[in-house]
Design an enzyme around this catalytic site. Structure first.
Site, PDB file in Angstrom:
ATOM      1  N   HIS A 138      -6.096 -19.664  13.098  1.00 16.69           N
ATOM      2  CA  HIS A 138      -7.527 -19.931  12.611  1.00 16.69           C
ATOM      3  C   HIS A 138      -8.411 -18.902  11.913  1.00 16.69           C
ATOM      4  O   HIS A 138      -8.997 -19.429  10.978  1.00 16.69           O
ATOM      5  CB  HIS A 138      -8.271 -20.239  13.991  1.00 16.69           C
ATOM      6  CG  HIS A 138      -9.820 -20.393  13.717  1.00 16.69           C
ATOM      7  ND1 HIS A 138     -10.379 -21.455  13.384  1.00 16.69           N
ATOM      8  CD2 HIS A 138     -10.697 -19.208  13.994  1.00 16.69           C
ATOM      9  CE1 HIS A 138     -11.615 -21.140  13.202  1.00 16.69           C
ATOM     10  NE2 HIS A 138     -11.906 -19.865  13.504  1.00 16.69           N
ATOM     11  N   CYS A 165     -13.934 -26.753  11.114  1.00 24.10           N
ATOM     12  CA  CYS A 165     -12.804 -26.017  10.632  1.00 24.10           C
ATOM     13  C   CYS A 165     -11.456 -27.029  10.721  1.00 24.10           C
ATOM     14  O   CYS A 165     -11.258 -27.900  11.711  1.00 24.10           O
ATOM     15  CB  CYS A 165     -12.302 -24.764  11.684  1.00 24.10           C
ATOM     16  SG  CYS A 165     -10.728 -24.073  10.902  1.00 24.10           S
ATOM     17  N   CYS A 173      -8.241 -26.356  10.514  1.00 28.45           N
ATOM     18  CA  CYS A 173      -6.841 -25.486  10.543  1.00 28.45           C
ATOM     19  C   CYS A 173      -6.449 -26.206  11.875  1.00 28.45           C
ATOM     20  O   CYS A 173      -6.740 -27.156  12.761  1.00 28.45           O
ATOM     21  CB  CYS A 173      -6.926 -24.158  11.019  1.00 28.45           C
ATOM     22  SG  CYS A 173      -7.476 -23.633  12.751  1.00 28.45           S
ATOM     23  N   CYS A 195      -7.688 -25.634  15.494  1.00 26.74           N
ATOM     24  CA  CYS A 195      -9.070 -26.511  15.652  1.00 26.74           C
ATOM     25  C   CYS A 195      -8.839 -27.853  15.861  1.00 26.74           C
ATOM     26  O   CYS A 195      -9.560 -28.556  16.661  1.00 26.74           O
ATOM     27  CB  CYS A 195     -10.136 -26.208  14.771  1.00 26.74           C
ATOM     28  SG  CYS A 195     -10.759 -24.700  14.670  1.00 26.74           S
ATOM     29  N   ASP A 217      -8.122  -6.959   1.183  1.00 27.85           N
ATOM     30  CA  ASP A 217      -7.344  -7.154   2.403  1.00 27.85           C
ATOM     31  C   ASP A 217      -8.034  -6.540   3.354  1.00 27.85           C
ATOM     32  O   ASP A 217      -9.019  -5.569   3.165  1.00 27.85           O
ATOM     33  CB  ASP A 217      -6.150  -6.149   2.098  1.00 27.85           C
ATOM     34  CG  ASP A 217      -6.240  -4.755   2.179  1.00 27.85           C
ATOM     35  OD1 ASP A 217      -7.044  -4.205   1.353  1.00 27.85           O
ATOM     36  OD2 ASP A 217      -6.031  -4.205   3.363  1.00 27.85           O
ATOM     37  N   ASP A 243       0.828  -1.242   0.163  1.00 25.33           N
ATOM     38  CA  ASP A 243      -0.189   0.022  -0.029  1.00 25.33           C
ATOM     39  C   ASP A 243       1.015   1.160   0.018  1.00 25.33           C
ATOM     40  O   ASP A 243       2.167   1.205   0.478  1.00 25.33           O
ATOM     41  CB  ASP A 243      -1.019  -0.139   1.282  1.00 25.33           C
ATOM     42  CG  ASP A 243      -2.170   1.118   1.200  1.00 25.33           C
ATOM     43  OD1 ASP A 243      -2.053   1.489   0.067  1.00 25.33           O
ATOM     44  OD2 ASP A 243      -2.891   1.045   1.922  1.00 25.33           O
TER      45      ASP A 243
HETATM   46 ZN   LIG Z   1      -9.839 -23.426  12.825  1.00 28.93          ZN
END
Ligand SMILES: [Zn+2]
Length: 389
Positions: free
Chosen positions: A335, A304, A306, A309, A266, A93
């Site tokens: 996460h 989830c 990830c 999790c 973003d 930016d």
């Molecule tokens: Zn997660």
């Protein structure tokens, strides 16, 4: 061409589109969410973490990197990729938004903005030419022009003056570009005034920019205004060039804007809220510091995939935050970014098969249902959103 962009599919019932943007540091599948690494770091995470959650492109900020470590350091080490150990694409930016929202003791003139550094109190000039010079030193794949960002609630005459100066600065930025391998995007301004947005898009798209951004949204405008301007402005931008909606927003914002034909996003929200202890989940936001999480022997989000999790319970995350342990915000950042990036991957898959409109409708209805059902427990879904970047 600096930034080849191939649109491979468009949705049948919305303006959503699937594309691939080819940069010097690899391809970006669009629509794409850019993780915000303001100071050449996504706070608390290293590049391997970002790759693990599926990040394709990072955003860094010229204003902050000008003040520390400074462009000379980037020249010496050969640019941001080597400096921070990230081999993927980077967008910088220009610093325009930060000049208007953060800088102290600033003066804005046709030449540029002068302001006092928060690091050493020295005065700096950030002009369109200086911003391009710094972004060239940083070595980003996509540079942004310096723009003027008025409050969306300002008088129309103020918004017009800011837009016209943004146009003059955009031409100066184009003229200042020295490395033809770095792409340069223009920024359409005009607040929430449709005729100004039209004028801005017409002026800028007549120039040889590699892509076009919508700026000046999520700065005092309402969500309906933002959606209306995003839809009408995206349609004014050339179909063969990437479109970037700057600094917006929540998952519903992204779902709406993808449907308007936006390719790049973003927002600081997923990481900013992670550091405050708030997680985005498929069943609404979860605030891990709340006592309800203290004995919750289950992951943040059952659906989830990830690492947070799969490996940790809400009770453990609650404990980490209560103790002020840095692992807490780190696990929530992983996460939340995974949540955002997985949403983008699902959106891309839906566009590929021509079902984006129904996908987005179902997602929005689910988010709305959860946010409303949790409101009495968790407060308004909007009360976390007043964060600066
Ligand atoms: Zn997660």
């Amino acid at each position: 061409m600096v930034l080849p962009f191939l649109v491979s599919a468009t949705d049948t019932r919305s303006s959503a589109r699937r594309g691939t943007l080819q940069t010097r540091h690899g391809a970006i599948e669009t629509p794409a969410f850019m993780c915000v690494g303001t100071r050449a770091t996504v706070t608390g995470l290293e590049p391997a973490d970002l790759r693990a959650v599926g990040a394709g492109i990072l955003l860094a900020n010229t204003y902050h990197l000008l003040l520390r470590p400074g462009p000379e350091l980037f020249r010496r080490v050969g640019g941001i990729h080597r400096f921070m150990g990230w081999t993927g694409p980077v967008l910088t930016d220009s610093g325009g938004y930060q000049i208007f929202s953060l800088a102290s003791d600033r003066t804005i003139s046709e030449k540029g903005a002068t302001f006092r550094s928060y690091v050493d109190r020295q005065r700096h000039l950030l002009s369109p030419e200086r911003s391009i010079e710094i972004q060239t030193a940083i070595g980003s794949d996509i540079m942004m022009v310096l723009d003027v960002c008025p409050d969306a609630r300002a008088e129309e005459s103020t918004i017009r003056k800011a837009m016209e100066r943004t146009h003059r600065w955009a031409l100066r930025s184009l003229a200042a570009r020295t490395n033809p391998e770095q792409a340069l995007f223009a920024i359409v301004q005009g607040g929430v005034v449709p005729k100004l947005r039209q004028e801005s898009a017409a002026f800028l798209t007549a120039q040889p920019f590699d892509g076009f951004a919508l700026g000046g949204l999520a700065v005092g405008d309402t969500r309906p205004e933002r959606e209306e301007i995003t839809h009408s402005s995206a349609a004014l931008l050339p179909a063969e060039r990437p479109r970037y909606l700057m600094g917006v927003g929540t998952p519903p914002d992204l779902l709406h804007a993808i449907g308007a034909g936006i390719d790049l996003f973003d927002c600081v929200l997923p990481t900013h809220l992670a550091w405050q202890g708030t997680a985005f989940t498929s069943t609404g936001r979860v605030r891990v510091k709340r006592s309800a999480c203290a004995v919750a022997d289950k992951p943040l989000d059952e659906s989830c995939a990830c690492s947070t999790c799969r490996g940790f319970t809400r009770a453990y995350l609650h404990h980490l935050f209560k103790c002020g342990e840095p692992l807490g915000p780190r696990l929530l950042s992983l996460h939340n970014l995974h949540h955002y990036l997985a949403l983008m991957a699902e959106a891309r898959a839906a566009i590929d098969v021509g079902s984006y409109a129904s996908f987005a409708r179902a997602k929005l209805a689910a988010i709305d249902r959860h946010e409303h059902s949790e409101r009495s427990l968790a407060g308004s879904p909007l009360d976390d959103l007043d964060d600066p970047s």
